[in-house]
Design an enzyme around this catalytic site. Structure first.
Site, mmCIF file in Angstrom:
data_model
loop_
_atom_site.group_PDB
_atom_site.id
_atom_site.type_symbol
_atom_site.label_atom_id
_atom_site.label_comp_id
_atom_site.label_asym_id
_atom_site.label_seq_id
_atom_site.Cartn_x
_atom_site.Cartn_y
_atom_site.Cartn_z
ATOM 1 N N LYS A 13 32.184 43.244 49.342
ATOM 2 C CA LYS A 13 31.463 43.983 48.299
ATOM 3 C C LYS A 13 30.331 43.177 47.642
ATOM 4 C CE LYS A 13 35.590 44.822 46.510
ATOM 5 N NZ LYS A 13 36.795 45.340 45.867
ATOM 6 N N ASP B 265 44.025 45.686 44.211
ATOM 7 C CA ASP B 265 43.894 46.957 43.471
ATOM 8 C C ASP B 265 44.687 48.102 44.116
ATOM 9 O OD1 ASP B 265 42.084 46.962 45.583
ATOM 10 O OD2 ASP B 265 40.392 47.755 44.441
#
Ligand code: BGC
Length: 431
Positions: free
Chosen positions: A153, A189
């Site tokens: 990311k 997550d």
């Protein structure tokens, strides 16, 4: 524009059921290879934690780092599947945090924790345990120990890859005078999302994120713990010319192949590359100056806006094209833009459904039981049509049995789940 070009773009992004079935098969074999330690594009990371029972109690802190926003929160677990949301604060990471020196990134985060504690009246001289939701591929060797394998990311902070991120965070806390605050658990997550949903619904055994990045985890049976698949790395998908272009110009070429076809960080860029190709071939916007040649200028948010425009003249798309520097466009050209955006996002949703189906059938091959799948992430939650495309692909795959799958939007599960897993670690009930 001749129908054939539009058709050929649509075709290159289409994912018929026959291809989905092949993806499921390949995904299963990569899962098996990953679990048994063989070379695989799926990391299948042991997390050293099982899903919660819903009976855990107490007040816990969590740090949630996985994108450009970083959150600190405190929640209270009531012990009967109920969670009381408490204090929460969001901080924004600047470019120099995510791509500068790692030590400075961790110092900034611990500085934010100090600020949060003083603003919220949290006593830092008392022992506090925190769940650290760190949403990157980490090879865990314990519930609070794990080495960053590589950044994703667009993060590239130096000196972190190959290091134990819990140690780096704890050291930064000490540097900031927070000796009594310690990381009790390292949480992906997806794992947080699964834990937050499972705390309230024991049928939940899969956690999925489809946002800036994408990934999933599941409650394993053979290895009795949650397994973080890191499905963004799956590399057995058919790629188009545009996917190849995107990968070549990315800062992690050759990695995160599935993520580059599904997640919010890349959907806009794939569409931009396809549109730019048509412009180059003089199929649309003939001779006009425009901003489509600029990398990353067309965002996934633009893609969402394009897809929500149902006006007769596609006037919303016209506004976006103007922002992209185009003086004028024909209705046909705007339709073409819509077709491309739709093809790109629908493919993302169908790939997500295919790999989710693979995860479910790995746990329960004949889909005999009910499964709640907790999903979070901006693309799933906000991109128009994405969740529905995913669900309709699941219906194609499973037919009537799809009724046993319950996809729930688990908003903010990553942070809440981080706190829940900290509670499991603190009580020693993680496994
Ligand atoms: C990371 C995963 C994470 C996912 C969603 C990916 O880039 O590798 O660890 O779960 O993004 O945030």
């Amino acid at each position: 524009m001749p129908a054939t070009i539009e058709g050929s773009i649509k075709n290159s992004f289409s994912l018929p059921l026959s291809e989905i079935k092949k993806i499921i098969k390949d995904f299963h074999s990569e899962m098996c290879r990953g679990i048994s330690g063989k070379k695989s594009s799926l990391k299948m990371i042991s997390t050293y934690v099982n899903k919660p029972t819903g009976k855990e109690r107490g007040k816990f802190l969590a740090l949630d780092l996985g994108g450009t926003n970083f959150r600190i929160l405190e929640i209270e677990l009531k012990g009967d599947g109920k969670i009381l949301p408490g204090k929460e604060k969001k901080f924004v990471l600047a470019k120099h945090h995510i791509s500068g020196e790692g030590r400075k990134l961790f110092d900034f985060i611990s500085g934010c924790i100090k600020k949060f504690c003083s603003e919220q009246g949290i006593k830092t001289y008392e022992q506090r345990k925190i769940g650290f939701t760190f949403s990157f591929p980490v090879r865990q060797t314990g519930i609070a120990k794990g080495v960053l394998l590589h950044w994703t990311k667009d993060f590239s902070a130096s000196g972190v890859v190959g290091q134990d991120v819990v140690r780096l965070m704890n050291e930064a806390l000490i540097r900031n005078g927070l000796r009594n605050i310690k990381i009790a658990a390292l949480v992906n997550d997806t794992v947080g999302t699964l834990a937050a949903a499972a705390y309230q619904d024991q049928d939940c055994d899969v956690g999925v994120i489809i946002g800036t990045g994408t990934n999933a985890c599941y409650q394993g049976k053979v290895k009795r713990m949650i397994i973080n698949i890191e499905w963004g790395g799956f590399n057995k998908l058919r790629r188009t010319y545009y996917d190849e272009l995107l990968d070549k110009s990315s800062n992690n070429s050759g990695q995160q192949m599935l993520e580059k076809m599904v997640s919010g960080m890349y959907l806009g860029e794939i569409a931009r590359l396809a549109i730019q190709d048509l412009i180059k071939k003089q199929r649309i916007f003939k001779g006009q100056r425009n901003g489509f040649n600029l990398a990353k200028s067309f965002k996934s948010e633009h893609l969402s806006e394009v897809e929500t425009d149902n006006s007769v003249n596609l006037s919303g798309i016209n506004i976006i094209l103007k922002k992209m520097g185009l003086k004028s466009s024909t209705l046909q050209e705007r339709k073409t833009i819509k077709v491309i955006c739709h093809a790109v996002s629908e493919r993302g949703a169908r790939i997500s459904a295919a790999v989710l189906a693979a995860v479910i059938t790995k746990i329960d091959p004949a889909l005999c039981r009910r499964h709640t799948v907790a999903v979070d992430g901006s693309v799933y939650a906000k991109h128009p049509g994405f969740a529905n495309h995913m669900k309709s692909a699941l219906r194609e795959i499973f037919g009537k049995r799809t009724g046993r799958l319950n996809l729930v939007l688990a908003k903010d599960g990553s942070g809440i789940g981080g706190a829940i897993i900290a509670s499991l670690a603190a009580s020693g009930n993680n496994q």
